[in-house]
Every structure is written in structure tokens, then in C-alpha cells.
Design a protein around this motif. Structure first.
Motif, mmCIF file in Angstrom:
data_model
loop_
_atom_site.group_PDB
_atom_site.id
_atom_site.type_symbol
_atom_site.label_atom_id
_atom_site.label_comp_id
_atom_site.label_asym_id
_atom_site.label_seq_id
_atom_site.Cartn_x
_atom_site.Cartn_y
_atom_site.Cartn_z
ATOM 1 N N ASN A 24 0.818 -1.225 0.000
ATOM 2 C CA ASN A 24 0.000 0.000 0.000
ATOM 3 C C ASN A 24 0.848 1.271 0.000
ATOM 4 O OD1 ASN A 24 -2.416 -1.350 -0.131
ATOM 5 N ND2 ASN A 24 -2.502 -1.622 2.095
ATOM 6 N N ASN A 25 2.065 1.190 0.536
ATOM 7 C CA ASN A 25 2.936 2.370 0.454
ATOM 8 C C ASN A 25 3.215 2.670 -1.018
ATOM 9 O OD1 ASN A 25 6.052 3.637 0.978
ATOM 10 N ND2 ASN A 25 4.483 4.214 2.450
ATOM 11 N N ASP A 66 0.198 4.257 -2.554
ATOM 12 C CA ASP A 66 0.158 5.718 -2.311
ATOM 13 C C ASP A 66 0.995 6.444 -3.365
ATOM 14 O OD1 ASP A 66 -1.239 5.192 0.024
ATOM 15 O OD2 ASP A 66 0.512 5.416 1.326
ATOM 16 N N LYS A 124 -0.191 -5.672 -4.083
ATOM 17 C CA LYS A 124 -1.396 -5.778 -3.252
ATOM 18 C C LYS A 124 -2.529 -5.114 -4.027
ATOM 19 C CE LYS A 124 -0.072 -5.972 1.610
ATOM 20 N NZ LYS A 124 -0.168 -5.263 2.890
ATOM 21 N N GLY A 129 6.264 1.017 3.717
ATOM 22 C CA GLY A 129 5.720 1.877 4.763
ATOM 23 C C GLY A 129 5.778 1.164 6.098
ATOM 24 N N ILE A 130 4.688 1.273 6.831
ATOM 25 C CA ILE A 130 4.680 0.676 8.176
ATOM 26 C C ILE A 130 4.458 -0.837 8.122
ATOM 27 C CG2 ILE A 130 4.025 2.812 9.359
ATOM 28 C CD1 ILE A 130 1.142 1.779 9.432
ATOM 29 N N GLY A 131 4.376 -1.382 6.912
ATOM 30 C CA GLY A 131 4.250 -2.840 6.760
ATOM 31 C C GLY A 131 5.606 -3.527 6.684
ATOM 32 N N ASN A 175 8.633 -5.601 7.491
ATOM 33 C CA ASN A 175 8.814 -6.588 8.563
ATOM 34 C C ASN A 175 10.167 -7.278 8.518
ATOM 35 O OD1 ASN A 175 8.465 -8.318 6.399
ATOM 36 N ND2 ASN A 175 6.290 -8.664 6.853
ATOM 37 N N ARG A 176 11.040 -6.837 7.614
ATOM 38 C CA ARG A 176 12.398 -7.397 7.562
ATOM 39 C C ARG A 176 13.320 -6.426 6.832
ATOM 40 N NH1 ARG A 176 8.842 -10.040 4.276
ATOM 41 N NH2 ARG A 176 9.320 -10.205 2.052
ATOM 42 N N LYS A 177 14.586 -6.798 6.778
ATOM 43 C CA LYS A 177 15.585 -5.952 6.119
ATOM 44 C C LYS A 177 15.290 -5.834 4.623
ATOM 45 C CE LYS A 177 20.566 -5.881 5.381
ATOM 46 N NZ LYS A 177 21.869 -6.467 5.685
ATOM 47 N N ASP A 197 5.052 8.302 4.450
ATOM 48 C CA ASP A 197 4.655 7.677 5.721
ATOM 49 C C ASP A 197 5.828 7.393 6.656
ATOM 50 O OD1 ASP A 197 2.546 7.132 7.345
ATOM 51 O OD2 ASP A 197 2.386 5.026 6.811
HETATM 52 N N1 LIG Z 1 -2.280 4.281 7.862
HETATM 53 C C1 LIG Z 1 -3.286 4.373 7.047
HETATM 54 O O1 LIG Z 1 -4.373 4.554 7.464
HETATM 55 C C2 LIG Z 1 -3.088 4.241 5.627
HETATM 56 C C3 LIG Z 1 -1.881 3.759 5.141
HETATM 57 N N2 LIG Z 1 -1.623 3.620 3.838
HETATM 58 C C4 LIG Z 1 -0.304 3.240 3.390
HETATM 59 O O2 LIG Z 1 -0.154 1.864 3.574
HETATM 60 C C5 LIG Z 1 1.135 1.599 4.099
HETATM 61 C C6 LIG Z 1 1.180 0.241 4.723
HETATM 62 O O3 LIG Z 1 0.952 -0.638 3.668
HETATM 63 P P1 LIG Z 1 1.215 -2.197 3.731
HETATM 64 O O4 LIG Z 1 0.749 -2.728 2.459
HETATM 65 O O5 LIG Z 1 0.617 -2.723 4.961
HETATM 66 O O6 LIG Z 1 2.778 -2.293 3.905
HETATM 67 P P2 LIG Z 1 4.013 -1.852 3.018
HETATM 68 O O7 LIG Z 1 3.625 -1.153 1.804
HETATM 69 O O8 LIG Z 1 4.912 -1.140 3.960
HETATM 70 O O9 LIG Z 1 4.691 -3.244 2.673
HETATM 71 C C7 LIG Z 1 4.051 -4.143 1.833
HETATM 72 C C8 LIG Z 1 4.499 -5.553 2.011
HETATM 73 O O10 LIG Z 1 5.854 -5.743 1.720
HETATM 74 C C9 LIG Z 1 6.338 -6.920 2.397
HETATM 75 N N3 LIG Z 1 7.598 -6.579 3.038
HETATM 76 C C10 LIG Z 1 7.806 -6.093 4.251
HETATM 77 N N4 LIG Z 1 9.106 -5.856 4.464
HETATM 78 C C11 LIG Z 1 9.745 -6.221 3.323
HETATM 79 C C12 LIG Z 1 11.085 -6.199 2.896
HETATM 80 N N5 LIG Z 1 12.062 -5.787 3.701
HETATM 81 N N6 LIG Z 1 11.399 -6.636 1.670
HETATM 82 C C13 LIG Z 1 10.431 -7.079 0.839
HETATM 83 N N7 LIG Z 1 9.109 -7.121 1.174
HETATM 84 C C14 LIG Z 1 8.783 -6.679 2.403
HETATM 85 C C15 LIG Z 1 5.279 -7.325 3.364
HETATM 86 O O11 LIG Z 1 4.586 -8.437 2.851
HETATM 87 P P3 LIG Z 1 5.067 -9.956 3.108
HETATM 88 O O12 LIG Z 1 3.882 -10.768 2.782
HETATM 89 O O13 LIG Z 1 6.207 -10.173 2.156
HETATM 90 O O14 LIG Z 1 5.511 -10.049 4.527
HETATM 91 C C16 LIG Z 1 4.350 -6.094 3.398
HETATM 92 O O15 LIG Z 1 3.044 -6.433 3.675
HETATM 93 C C17 LIG Z 1 1.361 2.755 5.013
HETATM 94 O O16 LIG Z 1 2.698 2.919 5.351
HETATM 95 C C18 LIG Z 1 0.828 3.903 4.152
HETATM 96 O O17 LIG Z 1 1.809 4.348 3.261
HETATM 97 C C19 LIG Z 1 -2.790 3.782 2.936
HETATM 98 O O18 LIG Z 1 -2.524 3.956 1.659
HETATM 99 C C20 LIG Z 1 -3.690 4.903 3.413
HETATM 100 C C21 LIG Z 1 -4.209 4.606 4.736
#
Ligand SMILES: NC(=O)C1=CN([C@@H]2O[C@H](COP(=O)(O)OP(=O)(O)OC[C@H]3O[C@@H](n4cnc5c(N)ncnc54)[C@H](OP(=O)(O)O)[C@@H]3O)[C@@H](O)[C@H]2O)[C@H](O)CC1
Ligand SMILES: [K+]
Length: 499
Positions: free
Chosen positions: A57-58, A61, A88, A129-131, A133-135, A158
Motif C-alpha cells: 500500500n505504500n 500511495d 497488493k 511503509g509501516i508494513g 517486517n524485515r531488512k 509515511d
Molecule cells: N495508515 C493508514 O491509514 C493508511 C496507510 N496507507 C499506506 O499503507 C502503508 C502500509 O501498507 P502495507 O501494504 O501494509 O505495507 P508496506 O507497503 O509497507 O509493505 C508491503 C508488504 O511488503 C512486504 N515486506 C515487508 N518488508 C519487506 C522487505 N524488507 N522486503 C520485501 N518485502 C517486504 C510485506 O509483505 P510480506 O507478505 O512479504 O511479509 C508487506 O506487507 C502505510 O505505510 C501507508 O503508506 C494507505 O494507503 C492509506 C491509509
């Protein structure tokens, strides 16, 4: 303002979607709209915008922002991992929308070095973003390393990619180094600690309309000190009052060569509203104190250092600035602390004296305010691995000893026996100078004497001290800012609250 973990933020987001009967895509659009407005406000003359998007989701955005900026006539270029388009859902929808706009070029991460990125261009990090979970590793890791070397204006969406939101990030992690972090709705813990905050640059929090009802019902013990909290704490002065209504502050400070500390604490207490101020200091400081702070009353506490403390009636005390650690002073301070029953403010050399005599900690009156900087904290309670752990240890000690710990740092924390943490976001690096702490002791003692609770005095005082520093730095510069300048701005801060 409450401070939440990434898990709580996700929950608030999901519940907002539920009660407002909206689609999660709407929230992403709100986030992107808010980002767009901020970028127009800050960088409207910037021509080229390079946006780097991950698959979550980051990244979503980032795609939505690209579309909105394009319609505002920015020249936008998108970068994503074209070999792994495993998006996603909402990121995919926004990616597909973007593909329909032919003027936006979509490139692979590996192509970044083919582009000439100028120092006035924007580099926007929407990788993780805040998702996270690893390096960050592999292609994304290489990309972040390249972006960190580029000279451009760098903005994190974010949170800078690679940082954990709620805990320390290990040293070997690859982290985007932002000039500015534009974050949604809430501060994140990572912004507030030196080890992680250094990657974030300036922080801007954007309201994306998450439900206030849900936010209010979600429990947190961590708070950002904001204007709303300060206004709720501030006690307006009653017109029908006299000096007897505003307490007797007693500053116990100074030794030969360190009378300046007593002057600063005394002057700060005078400017912070206390009815009467007494300064207990050695005789060598009498003339200096009476000349520089004639409104305060001098009480002789010894010749060249304090050997004797005799309190006036109804005294509320702040002890420590510039005391020195002479054996006689040490004995006198320990004896004094042992006999106190009312909360007091304890700083500087008084803390150092306690560090050498830790058994006294248990005799300090409940709800007293201790104001250690990191080194003093270490001497008092021991070494910790990092500043996140330091907060945890302070929480434990505050509970055990029933004391308020003001952990001084770039973002000073007020830690209560009830296990709340209040993070201060006023203040600046210009205040990192000898004497600033003495000013804080004066302010805290004065507020405590005016019957603010210890917790409220600590929150209000730390915020006020930082705000005065911000006003002072605005006028001159951080380099030339002096602790006396903080004292001069205390009045302006009270005016700011009243308006
Ligand atoms: N806070 C709000 O109300 C809103 C937030 N928004 C935006 O959403 C992100 C959070 O989005 P999310 O999809 O949950 O997480 P990320 O985009 O940070 O990460 C996506 C997936 O990537 C995988 N992951 C995690 N760490 C790594 C890494 N080091 N290397 C590779 N991949 C990684 C992980 O998935 P896995 O299944 O692989 O574990 C994450 O899920 C927030 O920050 C905002 O920018 C909304 O848009 C608006 C509302
Ligand atoms: K990011």
C-alpha cells in the motif's frame, strides 16, 4: 495526540473503513490527495518528480500520488520492480490507472542511473511503509543505496523505507535517508529516537480523516505533547489573586564558579509565574544573584558551596544546578532529600550525588521530578543498549520508585509511575548547550509551586522550555542561541497559549 503501533494504525484504518462504509481505496486516495497538497505547498516550482514504488500500500500511495501530480502538471516518472509486479490489491488498481496515462514513464528500479536527477528534483520514497517486517535486500536494497547517494530533495511517504515503525532498526539495515517524512495521521515511534529519527528529516503529519471515534477508543500509553494537551493543562491566572496564591519556589543551586546555574534557574522560575522565589546558594553568589535577579530572595547556604539548607515556609524546591559535588555538599543534599515529604525537582549535581548514593532513591518523595540527560540517567540507573531500551528502563524505574522521570533528549520524554510516556516535539539543537537544563529546573519548580500536578508540571514545563527555544532560534540562530534567550521568550510562550 496518541502514539500508536503499526498494528494499531492498521486496526484504526480497518475500523474507519467499516464504520464510514468506505472502500480502502478511498483512504489511499485521501492519503495521496494530502501528499499532493503538501508537495504543491512546499515544492510547487519543482519540475521533475521521481517516485519509487513498492508492491504494497505504500507503493499504492506512490502510484496514486503520481497520477494526481501529473494532473497538476508536474513531470512525473515512476519506478517499480517490473520483474515482480506482484502488487497488493489497491496498489495494483492504482498502477493500472497510471498505465493509462501515456505521459508518465514507468521504469524498472535498475534503470534509475540512466536518469539525470537534479538537486532541485524530488525523489519520493514509496517503497515500504509501516508494513516493513524485515531488512530490505536485493534489488530494492541496491536501489535505496543508490538513492541515498543522489543529491536531490528526498521525501519519504509515511516512513523512510527500511525503518521499523515501533522499535529500533538494526544497524545493518538499508534505510532511505529522507530530508522530509510526510506521514499519515500519527507520529511513529521511530521518528522520536535519535538512532532512527536521523533518517526522517523534518516530520510533517497529514490528517487523512481516520475516525476520531475509533482513535479515541483505541488505548495507548504513549503520547505526543501537542497544543491541545497544553491548553488542557494550562491554568489561567485568577484576576482576584495575590502573590500568596502562586506558591513559593525555592531554587537550591550554585557553588563557587557555578553561580550562573543558580541565576539561570532563578530567572526562569521568576518568568514562569511563581508568587515568590527564594534562592539558596553559597554566600559567594549573594551579590551576583541579588544584582541579576533582584526579585528573588537570597538565602545563605554556605560559603563557597552549599553546606546548609534552611527552607522558608511552604517551599516547593528545585535542587541541583551548579551545586558541585563537594563532600560537604553531598552530605547536606543527602540529608536534605531524606527529610523531604513534598514532591520536588531534582537535577544535575543533585542527580550525580544520588548516583553515588543510590539507596537514597527510595527516600525521595513520591511524584518528585527527576530530570537526567542520557549520561546522568546512565549513572543513576545503568547502561542500556539504545535509547528505545532507555525508555523501557525509565518506565520500570518510574514505577518502582513512584517518580516522574524527564528523560532529556532531542525529543525529551516524560515518564510517569502510571507508565505513560509523553514525547516532546518542541525545542531544537540550539538548546544543546550548558545552562539550558538549569532553565528547565527553574520552570518546573515554578510550575510545581503553582499547584500543577507533578505530571502536568513536567509535561507543560518541558514543552514550554522547548517552545521558548524555538521562538528564540527563530529570532537569531541555533548556533548563537543562549539559555538566557530561552528565559526571554517564556513570556511569548504564555501569550501563545492564551491566544
Ligand atoms: N495508515 C493508514 O491509514 C493508511 C496507510 N496507507 C499506506 O499503507 C502503508 C502500509 O501498507 P502495507 O501494504 O501494509 O505495507 P508496506 O507497503 O509497507 O509493505 C508491503 C508488504 O511488503 C512486504 N515486506 C515487508 N518488508 C519487506 C522487505 N524488507 N522486503 C520485501 N518485502 C517486504 C510485506 O509483505 P510480506 O507478505 O512479504 O511479509 C508487506 O506487507 C502505510 O505505510 C501507508 O503508506 C494507505 O494507503 C492509506 C491509509
Ligand atoms: K516509504
Amino acid at each position: 495526540m496518541k502514539l500508536f503501533t503499526s498494528e494499531q494504525i492498521l486496526k484504526i484504518e480497518e475500523e474507519t473503513i467499516k464504520i464510514e462504509k468506505i472502500h480502502s481505496l478511498n483512504l489511499m486516495e485521501r492519503a495521496a490527495e494530502a501528499l499532493k497538497s503538501q508537495i504543491i505547498e512546499d515544492y510547487k516550482n519543482c519540475e521533475k518528480v521521481f517516485i519509487f514504488c513498492g508492491n504494497g500500500n505504500n507503493g499504492g500511495d506512490g502510484f496514486a500520488l503520481a497520477r494526481l501530480l501529473h494532473y497538476e502538471f508536474f513531470n512525473v516518472k515512476i519506478f517499480c520492480d517490473l520483474e515482480n509486479l506482484n502488487f497488493k490489491e489497491n496498489a495494483k488498481i492504482n498502477f493500472n490507472d497510471l498505465k493509462k496515462i501515456k505521459d508518465i514513464s514507468i521504469n524498472d528500479f535498475s534503470e534509475v542511473e540512466k536518469f539525470k536527477i537534479d538537486k532541485n528534483d524530488l525523489v519520493i520514497d514509496a517503497l515500504f511503509g509501516i508494513g516493513l517486517n524485515r531488512k530490505i535486500e536485493g534489488k530494492s536494497g541496491e536501489l535505496v543505496n543508490i538513492l541515498n547517494e543522489i543529491n536531490a530533495i528526498k521525501i519519504a511517504v509515511d516512513i523512510p523505507s527500511g525503518l521499523f515503525s515501533d522499535e529500533i532498526t538494526p544497524d545493518d539495515f538499508i534505510i532511505f535517508k529522507a530530508d522530509k517524512t510526510v506521514s499519515f495521521q500519527f507520529w511513529k515511534k521511530a521518528f522520536l529516537y535519535p538512532e532512527t529519527g536521523k533518517f526522517c528529516g523534518e516530520i510533517k503529519i497529514l490528517d487523512i480523516g481516520l475516525s476520531h471515534k475509533i482513535i479515541d477508543s483505541e488505548i495507548s500509553r504513549n503520547f505526543i505533547i501537542d497544543d491541545i494537551l497544553i491548553i488542557s493543562i494550562y491554568k489561567k491566572r485568577n484576576d482576584f489573586s495575590n502573590k500568596g496564591n502562586f506558591g513559593n519556589s525555592v531554587i537550591i543551586a550554585g557553588s563557587h564558579g557555578k553561580i550562573g546555574a543558580a541565576v539561570l534557574a532563578t530567572k526562569a522560575a521568576l518568568r514562569s509565574g511563581s508568587g515568590l522565589i527564594f534562592t539558596i546558594s553559597p554566600e559567594c553568589g549573594n551579590f551576583i544573584l541579588q544584582t541579576s535577579a533582584p526579585e528573588a530572595m537570597f538565602i545563605n547556604g554556605g560559603e563557597n558551596h552549599i553546606t546548609n539548607i534552611e527552607l522558608p515556609k511552604n517551599a516547593v524546591c528545585g535542587i541541583g544546578p551548579g551545586l558541585g559535588t563537594d563532600e560537604e555538599t553531598e552530605k547536606c543534599v543527602l540529608n536534605f532529600l531524606k527529610n523531604q515529604t513534598k514532591p520536588l525537582v531534582i537535577d544535575a549535581d543533585a542527580l550525580n550525588i544520588i548516583s553515588k548514593n543510590k539507596s537514597i532513591l527510595k527516600s525521595i518523595p513520591e511524584n518528585s521530578i527527576l530530570t537526567p540527560h542520557p549520561k546522568e540517567f546512565e549513572r543513576l540507573f545503568g547502561i542500556t543498549q539504545n535509547s528505545f531500551d532507555r525508555t523501557d528502563l525509565a518506565l520500570k524505574m518510574a514505577k518502582e520508585l513512584k517518580l516522574i522521570i524527564v528523560l532529556k533528549d532531542h525529543h525529551t520524554q516524560i515518564i510517569t509511575p502510571q507508565q505513560d510516556v509523553f514525547y516532546n516535539i518542541t525545542g531544537n539543537s540550539g538548546m544543546a548547550k550548558g545552562g539550558s537544563g538549569d532553565v528547565l529546573t527553574g520552570i518546573l519548580t515554578s510550575l510545581l509551586s503553582q499547584k500543577y500536578s507533578s505530571k502536568n508540571a513536567a509535561i507543560f514545563g518541558v514543552w514550554l522550555h522547548g517552545k521558548a527555544g524555538d521562538f528564540a532560534a527563530e529570532k537569531s540562530s541555533k548556533e548563537s542561541l543562549l539559555p538566557v534567550d530561552l528565559i526571554k521568550k517564556i513570556g511569548k510562550v504564555f501569550k501563545y497559549i492564551q491566544d
